[in-house]
Design an enzyme around this catalytic site. Sequence first.
Site, PDB file in Angstrom:
ATOM      1  N   HIS A 196      -3.543   7.055   3.300  1.00 46.59           N
ATOM      2  CA  HIS A 196      -3.897   5.774   2.678  1.00 46.59           C
ATOM      3  C   HIS A 196      -5.295   5.387   3.137  1.00 46.59           C
ATOM      4  CE1 HIS A 196      -3.944   1.748   1.339  1.00 46.59           C
ATOM      5  NE2 HIS A 196      -3.674   1.190   2.497  1.00 46.59           N
ATOM      6  N   CYS A 230       0.822  -1.222   0.000  1.00 50.95           N
ATOM      7  CA  CYS A 230       0.000   0.000   0.000  1.00 50.95           C
ATOM      8  C   CYS A 230       0.850   1.263   0.000  1.00 50.95           C
ATOM      9  CB  CYS A 230      -0.949   0.001   1.192  1.00 50.95           C
ATOM     10  SG  CYS A 230      -2.012  -1.440   1.214  1.00 50.95           S
ATOM     11  N   ASN A 260      -9.996  -0.336   0.244  1.00 49.06           N
ATOM     12  CA  ASN A 260      -8.540  -0.228   0.198  1.00 49.06           C
ATOM     13  C   ASN A 260      -8.041  -0.728  -1.163  1.00 49.06           C
ATOM     14  OD1 ASN A 260      -5.780  -0.518   0.491  1.00 49.06           O
ATOM     15  ND2 ASN A 260      -5.866  -1.541   2.479  1.00 49.06           N
TER      16      ASN A 260
HETATM   17  N1  COA Z   1     -18.376  -9.358   9.562  1.00 52.43           N
HETATM   18  C1  COA Z   1     -18.771  -9.704  10.803  1.00 52.43           C
HETATM   19  N2  COA Z   1     -17.925 -10.100  11.761  1.00 52.43           N
HETATM   20  C2  COA Z   1     -16.617 -10.122  11.448  1.00 52.43           C
HETATM   21  C3  COA Z   1     -16.125  -9.783  10.187  1.00 52.43           C
HETATM   22  C4  COA Z   1     -17.072  -9.392   9.221  1.00 52.43           C
HETATM   23  N3  COA Z   1     -16.725  -9.033   7.964  1.00 52.43           N
HETATM   24  N4  COA Z   1     -14.786  -9.910  10.174  1.00 52.43           N
HETATM   25  C5  COA Z   1     -14.417 -10.312  11.408  1.00 52.43           C
HETATM   26  N5  COA Z   1     -15.531 -10.454  12.167  1.00 52.43           N
HETATM   27  C6  COA Z   1     -15.609 -10.870  13.563  1.00 52.43           C
HETATM   28  C7  COA Z   1     -14.409 -11.672  13.995  1.00 52.43           C
HETATM   29  O1  COA Z   1     -14.569 -13.030  13.641  1.00 52.43           O
HETATM   30  C8  COA Z   1     -14.437 -11.480  15.496  1.00 52.43           C
HETATM   31  O2  COA Z   1     -15.405 -12.332  16.052  1.00 52.43           O
HETATM   32  P1  COA Z   1     -15.148 -13.047  17.487  1.00 52.43           P
HETATM   33  O3  COA Z   1     -15.029 -11.902  18.460  1.00 52.43           O
HETATM   34  O4  COA Z   1     -16.368 -13.865  17.656  1.00 52.43           O
HETATM   35  O5  COA Z   1     -13.898 -13.806  17.317  1.00 52.43           O
HETATM   36  C9  COA Z   1     -14.941 -10.033  15.637  1.00 52.43           C
HETATM   37  O6  COA Z   1     -15.602  -9.719  14.411  1.00 52.43           O
HETATM   38  C10 COA Z   1     -13.849  -9.029  15.921  1.00 52.43           C
HETATM   39  O7  COA Z   1     -12.788  -9.295  15.042  1.00 52.43           O
HETATM   40  P2  COA Z   1     -11.553  -8.348  14.904  1.00 52.43           P
HETATM   41  O8  COA Z   1     -10.620  -8.872  13.874  1.00 52.43           O
HETATM   42  O9  COA Z   1     -11.007  -8.077  16.288  1.00 52.43           O
HETATM   43  O10 COA Z   1     -12.280  -7.021  14.379  1.00 52.43           O
HETATM   44  P3  COA Z   1     -11.692  -5.599  14.173  1.00 52.43           P
HETATM   45  O11 COA Z   1     -12.497  -4.607  14.883  1.00 52.43           O
HETATM   46  O12 COA Z   1     -10.209  -5.565  14.371  1.00 52.43           O
HETATM   47  O13 COA Z   1     -11.966  -5.354  12.615  1.00 52.43           O
HETATM   48  C11 COA Z   1     -10.707  -5.381  10.596  1.00 52.43           C
HETATM   49  C12 COA Z   1     -11.379  -6.207  11.658  1.00 52.43           C
HETATM   50  C13 COA Z   1     -10.066  -6.290   9.584  1.00 52.43           C
HETATM   51  C14 COA Z   1     -11.788  -4.545   9.911  1.00 52.43           C
HETATM   52  C15 COA Z   1      -9.681  -4.431  11.242  1.00 52.43           C
HETATM   53  O14 COA Z   1      -8.851  -5.161  12.123  1.00 52.43           O
HETATM   54  C16 COA Z   1      -8.800  -3.712  10.273  1.00 52.43           C
HETATM   55  O15 COA Z   1      -9.265  -2.918   9.469  1.00 52.43           O
HETATM   56  N6  COA Z   1      -7.467  -3.939  10.332  1.00 52.43           N
HETATM   57  C17 COA Z   1      -6.511  -3.262   9.504  1.00 52.43           C
HETATM   58  C18 COA Z   1      -6.513  -3.895   8.166  1.00 52.43           C
HETATM   59  C19 COA Z   1      -5.782  -3.080   7.156  1.00 52.43           C
HETATM   60  O16 COA Z   1      -5.930  -1.893   7.110  1.00 52.43           O
HETATM   61  N7  COA Z   1      -4.989  -3.756   6.342  1.00 52.43           N
HETATM   62  C20 COA Z   1      -4.282  -3.161   5.289  1.00 52.43           C
HETATM   63  C21 COA Z   1      -3.167  -2.352   5.814  1.00 52.43           C
HETATM   64  S1  COA Z   1      -2.505  -1.416   4.542  1.00 52.43           S
END
Ligand code: COA
Length: 329
Positions: free
Chosen positions: A253, A116, A283
Amino acid sequence: MSKVFACFKSIGAYAPKKVLSNEDLEKMVETTDEWILQRTGIKERRLASEDELTSDLGLKAAKLAIERAGIKTDEIDAVICATLTPDFLCMPATACLIASKLGIKNVLAFDVSAACSGFVYILYLAKSLIESGLHKNILIIGAEKLSSVVDYTDRGTCILFGDGGGAAIIGTTTDKNEAIADIQISADGDYAHLLVAPRSRVTHPKDDRTLEYLQMAGNEVFKVAVKTLTNDVVEILQKNGISADEIDHFIPHQANLRIIEAVREKLNFSHEKTVLTVHKYGNTSAASIPMAMNDAYEEGRIKHGDLILLDTFGGGFTWGSALLRFGGK
Ligand code: COA
């Protein structure tokens, strides 16, 4: 002879026509529009068609950037493309394919792999090549067909990513007031395992899912992203003696609205100054910053001489920021 500076002459972008909405994703994985919107700020993203490759997305963006710079293709003396989804793995470079489609021959053309952060990385290279006196007009492109590496059965990743392309012409100026002031880029490979897409057959010859799809430890990436993006901006502003008030447009970003908001609040940038496209494109990795910049340009928000701050973070981990005056019309 007066000193030559690198100048950001133009911006262009292309978003594929097909829209993948949160409602569409509700039918594909166990998720809801509400969850995606609340956790990421994303409402929809664009998908390239089957026969539309990364080079095609980059080409459309490049044509617009060249036209807006008011130069001819034979004035371009280097083509650099940042992508993690090249048409071919390693060879030939997507930059070569785009150059060929534009009829640009016998110039430097290569790809950069910095996920990215790719666009800020190639901006850094373009600035260096121009200020060394070796080049005059460089076409830089960030383009991605992320749908080709996203696992649409993995709800943790498929909600985040989209396809698109962005491009810019980096030229020369002797006027410091329309120059790219500063760029800082960095990386830390200790975090490499947290974001991979996809693994190489060289190191992982076995046929498993990780070979094909992007894998991410979302939560851990999130925490490092907020910290790094914030530190990066504080550093570049301090180094250049610029206060957040002086910035006309903050273009981060576009990974997750919560990440952007955390950085924005910490730095005290207003909503009006912060360019947001994450809700409509998701993204798009190396294409994310130029696509956002292009939107702001087409809305008439970015004008000649405006002071712009770019801030990026990505797999590797890689990160960077850039402080520049917009040198286009
Ligand atoms: N819909 C519903 N539930 C979801 C889900 C979705 N699309 N994706 C994950 N979950 C669930 C998980 O399974 C977890 O359930 P559990 O508590 O029963 O285990 C819960 O939601 C929380 O998961 P978590 O991963 O802690 O959520 P989060 O708040 O961190 O959000 C992301 C997940 C991926 C959206 C977030 O971590 C994120 O944006 N990370 C950065 C990613 C990024 O920017 N990457 C590129 C970098 S350049």
